[in-house]
Design an enzyme around this catalytic site. Sequence first.
Site, mmCIF file in Angstrom:
data_model
loop_
_atom_site.group_PDB
_atom_site.id
_atom_site.type_symbol
_atom_site.label_atom_id
_atom_site.label_comp_id
_atom_site.label_asym_id
_atom_site.label_seq_id
_atom_site.Cartn_x
_atom_site.Cartn_y
_atom_site.Cartn_z
ATOM 1 N N CYS A 9 0.859 -1.188 0.000
ATOM 2 C CA CYS A 9 0.000 0.000 0.000
ATOM 3 C C CYS A 9 0.889 1.229 0.000
ATOM 4 O O CYS A 9 2.099 1.130 0.192
ATOM 5 C CB CYS A 9 -0.945 0.000 1.200
ATOM 6 S SG CYS A 9 -0.126 0.111 2.793
ATOM 7 N N CYS A 144 6.609 13.180 12.280
ATOM 8 C CA CYS A 144 6.576 13.182 13.741
ATOM 9 C C CYS A 144 8.004 13.188 14.269
ATOM 10 O O CYS A 144 8.943 12.976 13.495
ATOM 11 C CB CYS A 144 5.797 11.975 14.277
ATOM 12 S SG CYS A 144 6.617 10.385 14.018
#
Length: 595
Positions: A9, A144
Amino acid sequence: MNVIIVTACPSGMATSFLAARRLEQAARRRDWEPLIDMRSQFERELVLSDAQLAAAELVIVAASPMTSAGLERFVGKRVHVAPIEEALPDPAAFLANAEARARVLEAKDIADVAATVSTTASGAASAAGGDVAHKPSIVAVTACPTGVAHTFMAAEALSEAGRALGYPTRVETQGSVGAQDALTEQEIAAAEVVILACDIEVDPTRFAGKRVWRTSTGTALKKPRDTIEQALENAEVESATAAGGQGSQQKGEKRGPYKHLLTGVSFMLPMVVAGGLMIALSFVFGIKAFEEEGTLAAALMQIGGGSAFKLMIPVLAGYIAYSIADRPGITPGMIGGWLAATLDAGFLGGIIAGFLAGYSALGLSRFVKLPQSIESLKPILIIPLVASMVTGLVMIYVVGTPVAGLMATLTEFLESMGSANAVLLGILLGAMMCFDLGGPVNKAAYAFGVGLLASETYAPMAAIMAAGMVPALGMGLASFIARSKFAEPEREAGKASFILGLCFISEGAIPFAAKDPLRVIPACMAGGAVTGALSMLIGAKLLAPHGGLFVLLIPNAINVPLMYLGAIVAGTLVTGIGYALIKKGAQQVETAAAT
């Protein structure tokens, strides 16, 4: 029948893992012998041998985009290819359809097959959410502080939510290995809106003139549909000035000191990991072996303790200043950070130096107006000189000595505290790590532990990493021991969560916490508190701030590996068994793209 199943994916994480596991189970129920090639951030690419390829009677590829599946390997085999989205709802039906429709793949057909599948995926998205060709396209960046879990999970959540809403969505991840799936100039130019889901500062200059919406990775992960809808409705055009780091704060983003601190920590973290592991490797030859000049142990200690650890605080300060003032802040920030290190002011001094340098450089950039003829000298001469002088003098004459005294007191307290105080600190740090699963409280505890490594205080970091593994491990355990209370998708999510937990990625528990927060979060905090307390009680010391259980494979990275493992197991049992007991019935865990 021997079958090769390939899943992939866009962000290569949870969807790929879940599709692989569900297809594998469905294949075994058909008495097939599946060989799984799961393309993931945590799995190496499977290298198929000639014998395995020859034995395969069927190849099933579930991937988006199709170029990530490596179709070239399967020329001459019976192959069925489809978007990964088709595999998840009903794996058994998907496999039956694959067996019936598989055709021999020829080299000349690879490009056509990939294009056909992409068109099919686009058509499905159109049916669900309207005509995609007339929908605005979206580009996004996720980042992050550690660049491991939230970065990629938020990217996948935004991609899935965009697809569900019918908006073509492309996401660039700024992870621990740099930018992946980088956005092209053409994609940015064509985008209706840009979403910056970033907990650290990223360069926004390429988005000048576009409508930009800023938010955190946590918000994008937990509420991706809301994030996209808010961005389409409220995003504002980014001016060149705002893109340079001087724009006003948007309602959707969390900026200010917290974000600047996390930016510094994110750049410092690889330095801490490399330095800590170098020190651990030097201990392989004996705890005191590095004292002998000319030995490999001495060289490793010089690299780790003598170089990497000395650069930790300058890097922290430099990139805090960079987050505030962009590139003009780096020089005064690093100089101030080096002074903090040499004055023994530790990570607290480095934080102060970073903010002092950053705001000094920003003030000079904004408020000092010079004749046009010498304005160009500001970023290369005036700002570095004046900001470095101000930062350095304040660090030497004002900040250095008292902060050094404070750090010495803190270090002495942490090293000399009795068992009771150690256990209380472990309970506090462990509970903080499990409270919001990568949110501000979790990151505050983590930053505290990483900062103490610069002062050679290793026990809090051990408690922090051990406790941070508990939520994801506990949810995986609960889904296994109380299977009847968990729906099939929940059990699959539990397997993914357990693997993420082993890697010190507590975000694996987020799907469970999002669905049932009033039970999941207390169970996680209880287990984390137990693990943190036990880690501090046994005196565990950890030299590397990341890596999960795999750090135990490095000799002397943790001083008491077996007892440390026991502390993790104890907390996992508390969380897993506790949640299994209090969970109500079997409910569907929401996927990241759900509302």
